[in-house]
Write a protein that holds these residues in place. Structure first.
Motif, PDB file in Angstrom:
ATOM      1  N   GLU A 171       0.825  -1.209   0.000  1.00 21.10           N
ATOM      2  CA  GLU A 171       0.000   0.000   0.000  1.00 21.10           C
ATOM      3  C   GLU A 171       0.861   1.261   0.000  1.00 21.10           C
ATOM      4  O   GLU A 171       0.504   2.268  -0.619  1.00 21.10           O
ATOM      5  CB  GLU A 171      -0.935  -0.003   1.214  1.00 21.10           C
ATOM      6  N   ASP A 172       1.977   1.219   0.717  1.00 19.15           N
ATOM      7  CA  ASP A 172       2.918   2.339   0.729  1.00 19.15           C
ATOM      8  C   ASP A 172       4.084   2.001  -0.183  1.00 19.15           C
ATOM      9  O   ASP A 172       4.733   0.961  -0.020  1.00 19.15           O
ATOM     10  CB  ASP A 172       3.427   2.598   2.155  1.00 19.15           C
ATOM     11  N   HIS A 173       4.341   2.885  -1.131  1.00 18.77           N
ATOM     12  CA  HIS A 173       5.355   2.579  -2.134  1.00 18.77           C
ATOM     13  C   HIS A 173       6.050   3.871  -2.550  1.00 18.77           C
ATOM     14  O   HIS A 173       5.458   4.736  -3.189  1.00 18.77           O
ATOM     15  CB  HIS A 173       4.687   1.923  -3.345  1.00 18.77           C
ATOM     16  N   ALA A 174       7.324   3.991  -2.214  1.00 25.50           N
ATOM     17  CA  ALA A 174       8.085   5.206  -2.526  1.00 25.50           C
ATOM     18  C   ALA A 174       8.617   5.218  -3.952  1.00 25.50           C
ATOM     19  O   ALA A 174       9.264   6.191  -4.359  1.00 25.50           O
ATOM     20  CB  ALA A 174       9.255   5.337  -1.550  1.00 25.50           C
ATOM     21  N   GLY A 175       8.350   4.158  -4.708  1.00 26.97           N
ATOM     22  CA  GLY A 175       8.897   4.074  -6.057  1.00 26.97           C
ATOM     23  C   GLY A 175       7.910   4.355  -7.160  1.00 26.97           C
ATOM     24  O   GLY A 175       8.163   4.006  -8.317  1.00 26.97           O
ATOM     25  N   MET A 176       6.800   4.994  -6.852  1.00 27.94           N
ATOM     26  CA  MET A 176       5.772   5.221  -7.855  1.00 27.94           C
ATOM     27  C   MET A 176       6.198   6.208  -8.941  1.00 27.94           C
ATOM     28  O   MET A 176       5.528   6.317  -9.972  1.00 27.94           O
ATOM     29  CB  MET A 176       4.478   5.712  -7.198  1.00 27.94           C
ATOM     30  N   GLN A 177       7.300   6.901  -8.726  1.00 29.64           N
ATOM     31  CA  GLN A 177       7.790   7.831  -9.749  1.00 29.64           C
ATOM     32  C   GLN A 177       8.744   7.172 -10.735  1.00 29.64           C
ATOM     33  O   GLN A 177       9.277   7.834 -11.617  1.00 29.64           O
ATOM     34  CB  GLN A 177       8.468   9.027  -9.083  1.00 29.64           C
ATOM     35  N   GLY A 178       8.941   5.881 -10.587  1.00 31.14           N
ATOM     36  CA  GLY A 178       9.688   5.160 -11.603  1.00 31.14           C
ATOM     37  C   GLY A 178      11.118   4.814 -11.253  1.00 31.14           C
ATOM     38  O   GLY A 178      11.582   5.002 -10.133  1.00 31.14           O
ATOM     39  N   LEU A 179      11.786   4.298 -12.254  1.00 32.38           N
ATOM     40  CA  LEU A 179      13.165   3.784 -12.160  1.00 32.38           C
ATOM     41  C   LEU A 179      14.092   4.722 -11.405  1.00 32.38           C
ATOM     42  O   LEU A 179      13.997   5.937 -11.527  1.00 32.38           O
ATOM     43  CB  LEU A 179      13.682   3.548 -13.571  1.00 32.38           C
ATOM     44  N   ILE A 180      15.012   4.121 -10.646  1.00 32.56           N
ATOM     45  CA  ILE A 180      16.065   4.881  -9.962  1.00 32.56           C
ATOM     46  C   ILE A 180      17.395   4.154 -10.150  1.00 32.56           C
ATOM     47  O   ILE A 180      17.475   2.934  -9.989  1.00 32.56           O
ATOM     48  CB  ILE A 180      15.786   5.025  -8.452  1.00 32.56           C
ATOM     49  N   GLU A 181      18.415   4.907 -10.508  1.00 32.23           N
ATOM     50  CA  GLU A 181      19.779   4.373 -10.593  1.00 32.23           C
ATOM     51  C   GLU A 181      20.735   5.387  -9.972  1.00 32.23           C
ATOM     52  O   GLU A 181      20.742   6.553 -10.372  1.00 32.23           O
ATOM     53  CB  GLU A 181      20.178   4.108 -12.047  1.00 32.23           C
ATOM     54  N   VAL A 182      21.519   4.936  -9.018  1.00 35.52           N
ATOM     55  CA  VAL A 182      22.528   5.794  -8.401  1.00 35.52           C
ATOM     56  C   VAL A 182      23.857   5.050  -8.415  1.00 35.52           C
ATOM     57  O   VAL A 182      23.946   3.917  -7.933  1.00 35.52           O
ATOM     58  CB  VAL A 182      22.157   6.161  -6.951  1.00 35.52           C
ATOM     59  N   LEU A 183      24.886   5.680  -8.979  1.00 38.75           N
ATOM     60  CA  LEU A 183      26.227   5.116  -9.014  1.00 38.75           C
ATOM     61  C   LEU A 183      27.138   5.987  -8.157  1.00 38.75           C
ATOM     62  O   LEU A 183      27.221   7.195  -8.374  1.00 38.75           O
ATOM     63  CB  LEU A 183      26.767   5.055 -10.445  1.00 38.75           C
ATOM     64  N   LYS A 184      27.833   5.355  -7.204  1.00 37.80           N
ATOM     65  CA  LYS A 184      28.748   6.081  -6.324  1.00 37.80           C
ATOM     66  C   LYS A 184      30.186   5.708  -6.671  1.00 37.80           C
ATOM     67  O   LYS A 184      30.488   4.532  -6.926  1.00 37.80           O
ATOM     68  CB  LYS A 184      28.463   5.723  -4.860  1.00 37.80           C
ATOM     69  N   PHE A 185      31.055   6.714  -6.651  1.00 36.97           N
ATOM     70  CA  PHE A 185      32.454   6.522  -7.007  1.00 36.97           C
ATOM     71  C   PHE A 185      33.360   6.644  -5.790  1.00 36.97           C
ATOM     72  O   PHE A 185      32.966   7.172  -4.747  1.00 36.97           O
ATOM     73  CB  PHE A 185      32.858   7.522  -8.092  1.00 36.97           C
ATOM     74  N   ALA A 186      34.574   6.153  -5.929  1.00 35.18           N
ATOM     75  CA  ALA A 186      35.502   6.077  -4.796  1.00 35.18           C
ATOM     76  C   ALA A 186      35.886   7.450  -4.251  1.00 35.18           C
ATOM     77  O   ALA A 186      36.240   7.571  -3.076  1.00 35.18           O
ATOM     78  CB  ALA A 186      36.764   5.309  -5.204  1.00 35.18           C
ATOM     79  N   ASP A 187      35.815   8.481  -5.070  1.00 34.69           N
ATOM     80  CA  ASP A 187      36.206   9.818  -4.604  1.00 34.69           C
ATOM     81  C   ASP A 187      35.072  10.564  -3.917  1.00 34.69           C
ATOM     82  O   ASP A 187      35.196  11.752  -3.612  1.00 34.69           O
ATOM     83  CB  ASP A 187      36.744  10.649  -5.773  1.00 34.69           C
ATOM     84  N   GLY A 188      33.949   9.874  -3.672  1.00 35.05           N
ATOM     85  CA  GLY A 188      32.835  10.499  -2.982  1.00 35.05           C
ATOM     86  C   GLY A 188      31.811  11.140  -3.895  1.00 35.05           C
ATOM     87  O   GLY A 188      30.759  11.585  -3.437  1.00 35.05           O
ATOM     88  N   THR A 189      32.099  11.194  -5.185  1.00 34.37           N
ATOM     89  CA  THR A 189      31.141  11.740  -6.143  1.00 34.37           C
ATOM     90  C   THR A 189      30.207  10.636  -6.619  1.00 34.37           C
ATOM     91  O   THR A 189      30.360   9.463  -6.259  1.00 34.37           O
ATOM     92  CB  THR A 189      31.854  12.369  -7.349  1.00 34.37           C
ATOM     93  N   GLY A 190      29.263  10.993  -7.440  1.00 33.96           N
ATOM     94  CA  GLY A 190      28.333  10.012  -7.949  1.00 33.96           C
ATOM     95  C   GLY A 190      27.502  10.582  -9.084  1.00 33.96           C
ATOM     96  O   GLY A 190      27.617  11.763  -9.447  1.00 33.96           O
ATOM     97  N   VAL A 191      26.664   9.743  -9.660  1.00 29.92           N
ATOM     98  CA  VAL A 191      25.734  10.161 -10.700  1.00 29.92           C
ATOM     99  C   VAL A 191      24.479   9.312 -10.546  1.00 29.92           C
ATOM    100  O   VAL A 191      24.545   8.148 -10.163  1.00 29.92           O
ATOM    101  CB  VAL A 191      26.350   9.994 -12.110  1.00 29.92           C
ATOM    102  N   GLY A 192      23.335   9.930 -10.805  1.00 30.10           N
ATOM    103  CA  GLY A 192      22.085   9.193 -10.666  1.00 30.10           C
ATOM    104  C   GLY A 192      21.022   9.735 -11.586  1.00 30.10           C
ATOM    105  O   GLY A 192      21.150  10.823 -12.155  1.00 30.10           O
ATOM    106  N   ARG A 193      19.970   8.971 -11.725  1.00 34.74           N
ATOM    107  CA  ARG A 193      18.839   9.432 -12.510  1.00 34.74           C
ATOM    108  C   ARG A 193      17.590   8.710 -12.055  1.00 34.74           C
ATOM    109  O   ARG A 193      17.656   7.613 -11.471  1.00 34.74           O
ATOM    110  CB  ARG A 193      19.058   9.213 -14.012  1.00 34.74           C
ATOM    111  N   SER A 194      16.458   9.320 -12.326  1.00 32.80           N
ATOM    112  CA  SER A 194      15.161   8.726 -12.024  1.00 32.80           C
ATOM    113  C   SER A 194      14.165   9.256 -13.030  1.00 32.80           C
ATOM    114  O   SER A 194      14.207  10.437 -13.397  1.00 32.80           O
ATOM    115  CB  SER A 194      14.709   9.079 -10.606  1.00 32.80           C
ATOM    116  N   GLU A 195      13.270   8.391 -13.471  1.00 38.91           N
ATOM    117  CA  GLU A 195      12.274   8.820 -14.449  1.00 38.91           C
ATOM    118  C   GLU A 195      11.367   9.909 -13.882  1.00 38.91           C
ATOM    119  O   GLU A 195      10.855  10.750 -14.618  1.00 38.91           O
ATOM    120  CB  GLU A 195      11.436   7.619 -14.893  1.00 38.91           C
TER     121      GLU A 195
END
Length: 282
Positions: free
Chosen positions: A213-237
């Protein structure tokens, strides 16, 4: 000459592909080696089992030669390894540009947070499932494009063999495990493959039940990539207009959303039991 034999020579080069100069150089080298032996295009085509037009396309840099083609041509043309030298380069060049860019990011990542709500995630797919998925496109893609896309997707799975291995967290919607893309046998093998991947110590696989009934993913796909230097990149539909983001504030939003999705999903142990029950019902 059968179309099957011709198709096996290589892959058409995409317009604007950054690999074009290298592909053209390899094509010129094939032509140079052929002419040095006194062979005509027809002679080489006959000896290799390909059509003359395909040989010409490779020589003028309009088609990426398969590594197997270069290996065979190297021997037939007495090239002394000069053609074999480019086998790995042509193997990489065949992957679409977007795949090469994604793989470069994944190769840097130390942690990947991945939520899929429509299809089984690319890094979990079997070749048969991926191919069937590409074949559902409308308008239909050519056989060559489907093959190239499938090969590119499978190339990204080298991430499982990196050392040190990155942490991978997958959350899959239940419906993605139920839709028989490619048929029941393809789905069965796909689910078995997911169970095999889930055995890796650096992989966490969870299922989000449809009846939540409770779902935090209703806005679609999520991808988060984290890198060793503390930075990252992500996206969500459903966030930031679907654009990739890299600033810490936006990444934190995606991480929080993913964390809630993971908390609402079945536990890893429950998820594997769920997939095993699905296999028993197929």
């Amino acid at each position: 000459m059968s179309s099957e034999g011709v198709d096996e020579a290589g892959w058409d080069l995409e317009p604007g592909d950054e690999s074009a100069p290298l592909v053209e150089a390899v094509g010129r080298l094939v032509k140079f080696c052929r002419e040095a032996t006194g062979m005509r295009v027809a002679d080489l085509a006959d000896a290799m089992g390909y059509g003359e037009d395909m040989i010409r396309k490779i020589e003028r840099g309009a088609r990426i030669p398969r590594p197997e083609f270069l290996e065979q041509a190297d021997e037939l043309l007495n090239a002394g390894g000069r053609l074999k030298w480019f086998m790995e380069d042509m193997r990489r060049a065949r992957y679409p540009k977007k795949v090469r860019e994604l793989k470069a990011l994944e190769d840097r990542a130390v942690e990947l947070l991945l939520y899929s709500n429509h299809n089984i995630h690319r890094l979990l797919q079997t070749p048969e499932y991926a191919k069937a998925l590409f074949e559902t496109r409308q308008p239909p893609s050519s056989t060559d494009v489907v093959e190239r896309e499938t090969a590119g997707r499978m190339a990204r799975k080298t991430i499982y063999h990196r050392d040190p291995a990155p942490m991978l967290g997958f959350v899959q919607e239940q419906v993605t495990l139920e839709r028989p893309i490619g048929g029941r046998m393809v789905l069965r093998r796909q689910l078995e493959h997911m169970l095999e991947i889930a055995e890796f110590r650096n992989v966490t696989l969870q299922v989000m039940p449809t009846d939540r009934e409770d779902h935090a993913g209703m806005q679609g796909l999520i991808e988060v990539l984290k890198f060793a230097d503390g930075t990252g990149v992500g996206r969500s539909e459903g966030a930031f207009n679907g654009r990739p983001v890299s600033n810490l504030r936006d990444l934190r939003i995606l991480e929080l959303r993913y964390g809630m999705i993971r908390a609402q999903a079945l536990t890893p142990r429950e998820s594997l039991a769920f997939i095993e029950r699905m296999l028993g019902e197929l």
